[in-house]
Scaffold this motif. Structure first.
Motif, PDB file in Angstrom:
ATOM      1  N   ALA A  46       0.827  -1.209   0.000  1.00  0.00           N
ATOM      2  CA  ALA A  46       0.000   0.000   0.000  1.00  0.00           C
ATOM      3  C   ALA A  46       0.864   1.263   0.000  1.00  0.00           C
ATOM      4  O   ALA A  46       0.551   2.236  -0.690  1.00  0.00           O
ATOM      5  CB  ALA A  46      -0.930  -0.008   1.211  1.00  0.00           C
ATOM      6  N   LYS A  47       1.960   1.244   0.752  1.00  0.00           N
ATOM      7  CA  LYS A  47       2.786   2.452   0.882  1.00  0.00           C
ATOM      8  C   LYS A  47       3.794   2.608  -0.252  1.00  0.00           C
ATOM      9  O   LYS A  47       3.992   3.708  -0.770  1.00  0.00           O
ATOM     10  CB  LYS A  47       3.520   2.449   2.227  1.00  0.00           C
ATOM     11  N   TYR A  48       4.460   1.507  -0.642  1.00  0.00           N
ATOM     12  CA  TYR A  48       5.574   1.589  -1.597  1.00  0.00           C
ATOM     13  C   TYR A  48       5.260   0.971  -2.957  1.00  0.00           C
ATOM     14  O   TYR A  48       6.076   1.061  -3.874  1.00  0.00           O
ATOM     15  CB  TYR A  48       6.818   0.917  -1.009  1.00  0.00           C
ATOM     16  N   ARG A  49       4.150   0.266  -3.056  1.00  0.00           N
ATOM     17  CA  ARG A  49       3.702  -0.348  -4.314  1.00  0.00           C
ATOM     18  C   ARG A  49       4.639  -1.438  -4.850  1.00  0.00           C
ATOM     19  O   ARG A  49       4.876  -1.525  -6.049  1.00  0.00           O
ATOM     20  CB  ARG A  49       3.444   0.724  -5.366  1.00  0.00           C
ATOM     21  N   PHE A  50       5.197  -2.211  -3.949  1.00  0.00           N
ATOM     22  CA  PHE A  50       5.928  -3.405  -4.347  1.00  0.00           C
ATOM     23  C   PHE A  50       5.850  -4.418  -3.210  1.00  0.00           C
ATOM     24  O   PHE A  50       5.441  -4.086  -2.111  1.00  0.00           O
ATOM     25  CB  PHE A  50       7.389  -3.091  -4.734  1.00  0.00           C
ATOM     26  N   PRO A 162      12.431   6.899  -5.454  1.00  0.00           N
ATOM     27  CA  PRO A 162      11.557   7.767  -4.657  1.00  0.00           C
ATOM     28  C   PRO A 162      10.291   7.037  -4.205  1.00  0.00           C
ATOM     29  O   PRO A 162       9.830   6.106  -4.865  1.00  0.00           O
ATOM     30  CB  PRO A 162      11.188   8.897  -5.617  1.00  0.00           C
ATOM     31  N   THR A 163       9.735   7.469  -3.100  1.00  0.00           N
ATOM     32  CA  THR A 163       8.476   6.939  -2.612  1.00  0.00           C
ATOM     33  C   THR A 163       7.372   7.331  -3.588  1.00  0.00           C
ATOM     34  O   THR A 163       7.293   8.485  -3.980  1.00  0.00           O
ATOM     35  CB  THR A 163       8.165   7.507  -1.209  1.00  0.00           C
ATOM     36  N   PRO A 164       6.530   6.376  -3.980  1.00  0.00           N
ATOM     37  CA  PRO A 164       5.432   6.717  -4.899  1.00  0.00           C
ATOM     38  C   PRO A 164       4.496   7.747  -4.279  1.00  0.00           C
ATOM     39  O   PRO A 164       4.273   7.770  -3.075  1.00  0.00           O
ATOM     40  CB  PRO A 164       4.689   5.382  -5.097  1.00  0.00           C
TER      41      PRO A 164
END
Length: 166
Positions: A46-50, A162-164
């Protein structure tokens, strides 16, 4: 229930320790461990998309346990790499324990993995899918206290991600 805040981050000395095997008598503990691993993986996604896999030591559970969730949840207990191919592949590896860092590494293209599932049944996978092979090697390394930063191809093998933006 463990959360993202419980995830061990780069530099935590526990990430460099070799894990102990899961004992058959500890099998009743596995569902709670897997639930924690799943929960933290979902928070990372949810936070980093991986996030396709996580190893127990990343949550301070110093046991030889891996949780994968690509197309379905998979529990891998006491894995052993019984063979690896000579053919290698390169990739920019990521890790939940340092989510904004990518590391250029080389890993084996194919492997054979023996392990027990969550029912303590012996399993053997002959993995020829490159994406799954490199993921298993990454998570297996965690069980032996090896991070992908330690497998960097050279001193320039690091890149910031970078953070999405939500």
């Amino acid at each position: 229930m463990k959360h993202l805040a419980d995830l061990l981050l780069l530099g935590d000395p526990r990430l460099y320790e070799t894990c102990e095997p899961v004992l058959e008598s500890e099998l009743p503990l596995v569902p709670d461990w897997v639930s924690d691993l799943h929960n933290v993986m979902e928070e990372i996604r949810a936070k980093y998309r991986f996030g396709r896999g996580i190893a127990a030591p990343q949550l301070g559970i110093m046991k030889r346990l891996i949780y994968l969730n690509i197309d379905r949840p998979t529990v891998i207990i006491n894995p052993e790499l019984t063979s690896v191919s000579d053919e290698m592949g390169d990739l920019w590896d990521d890790c939940m324990s340092f989510p904004n860092l990518l590391v250029h590494v080389r890993r084996h293209r194919n492997l054979t993995l023996s392990f027990r599932n969550e029912y303590w049944q012996p399993q053997t996978w002959n993995v020829t899918d490159w994406g799954l092979s490199e993921l298993i090697q990454h998570e297996y390394d965690h069980l032996n206290g090896v991070l992908c930063t330690m497998r960097a191809v050279d001193k320039l093998a690091f890149r910031w991600r970078p953070t999405p933006i939500s």
